[in-house]
Scaffold this active site. Structure first.
Site, short mmCIF file in Angstrom:
data_model
loop_
_atom_site.label_atom_id
_atom_site.label_comp_id
_atom_site.label_asym_id
_atom_site.label_seq_id
_atom_site.Cartn_x
_atom_site.Cartn_y
_atom_site.Cartn_z
CG HIS A 88 -1.96 -1.06 1.16
ND1 HIS A 88 -3.03 -1.12 2.01
CD2 HIS A 88 -2.10 -2.14 0.35
CE1 HIS A 88 -3.78 -2.19 1.73
NE2 HIS A 88 -3.21 -2.82 0.73
CG ASP A 143 -2.99 -8.30 -2.94
OD1 ASP A 143 -2.21 -7.99 -3.86
OD2 ASP A 143 -2.75 -9.22 -2.13
#
Ligand code: LHQ
Length: 261
Positions: A88, A143
């Protein structure tokens, strides 16, 4: 920071980051995630860098998470935390970076490697590159931003197909679907990428960065908000030396010399 899993060089305004674990098709272990995040941050801060190229060493771009390294960390590891502290940060670093990023996709971009490729602003793929949401093969969901980027770039049906089949999408199909900007012969990828990087680095880079912000933020806005945000950013661009230089060059019938200021 000295880097062991990536290569980094800066030449004439262009920074090149090369993911460098070719024996594993540049799979990301923790060190490579940290080093790649760090190098984007320092390229962002370096006034000598006006455009960044991200590519892979060897025959792959990146095969995503290094599954061996991940498994070695034991059964009780939280994937959610691994994502939050690793991918992230990297993906956000790339998307908010105030420089254009070119992904030179030299081979397969799988799993999180696909997410990293999608976080670039422009993708130039070699004709032997491919994209693959490998996640469902190991019982995971996509993801690393792939659920956000892909439906926006290629539409829900194609993105969902990529997720559930985990099939490779070859470069030609990726081009047809709008996943990449260009497909070029593998042998010419470095040269064609360099020409693109030169063009961007010589351009009005402040305007490019404001465009990146307008388009990325624009995804989440309604039209009125997007118009207002455009006006705000254009106010900034309109006060730049590059804007004055661009207009002067047009009126004087010469090439503009942009500085990014
Ligand atoms: C690899 C890898 C790899 C280790 C090739 N790891 N060695 C987030 C959070 C937490 C957990 C999980 O994941 C994630 C995000 C993700 O990214 S999930 C998706 C992870 N990636 C994959 O599942 C892809 C795994 N790799 C493959 O399916 C194939 O390698 C592809 C289709 C990418 C390429 O196939 P080939 O061209 O046939 O190459 P290969 O399989 O022979 O790979 C070459 C070598 O690289 C081989 O090692 P070896 O020692 O046998 O030569 C592979 O074991 C190694 N390698 N990917 N992800």
């Amino acid at each position: 920071m000295t880097y062991e899993t990536i290569l980094y060089s800066v030449s004439d305004g262009v920074a090149t980051i090369t993911l460098n674990r070719p024996a594993k098709l540049n799979a990301f272990d923790d060190q490579m995630i940290a080093e790649t995040t760090d190098v984007f941050k320092s390229a962002g801060r370096d006034g000598a860098v006006r455009c960044i190229v991200l590519t892979g060493a060897g025959r792959g771009f990146s095969s995503g998470q290094d599954l061996g390294a991940f498994q070695e960390r034991g059964e009780n590891i939280s994937i959610g935390e691994h994502l939050r502290h690793g991918y992230h940060r990297l993906i956000r670093q790339m998307v908010t970076l105030e420089k254009p990023i070119i992904g030179a996709i030299n081979g397969i971009a799988a799993g999180a490697g696909c997410g990293v490729a999608l976080a670039a602003d422009i993708r130039i793929a070699s004709d032997n590159a491919s994209f693959m949401l490998a996640f469902s093969r190991i019982g995971l969901i996509p993801d690393s931003g792939t659920n956000w980027f892909l439906p926006r770039l290629i539409g829900y049906a194609r993105a969902f197909e990529m997720a559930v089949t985990a099939d490779r999408v070859p470069a030609a199909q990726a081009l047809e679907w709008g996943l990449v900007n260009r497909v070029v012969p593998a042998a010419q990828l470095p040269e064609i990428t360099a020409a693109w990087a030169r063009r961007l680095a010589d351009g009005p880079t402040l305007a490019f960065v404001l465009t990146k912000r307008a388009m990325n933020r624009g995804w989440d806005m309604d039209l009125s908000e997007a118009l207002e945000y455009e006006a705000y950013l254009q106010e900034v661009a309109g006060r730049s030396a590059d804007n004055r230089e661009g207009i002067a060059a047009f009126l004087e019938k010469r090439d503009a010399r942009f500085t990014g200021a």
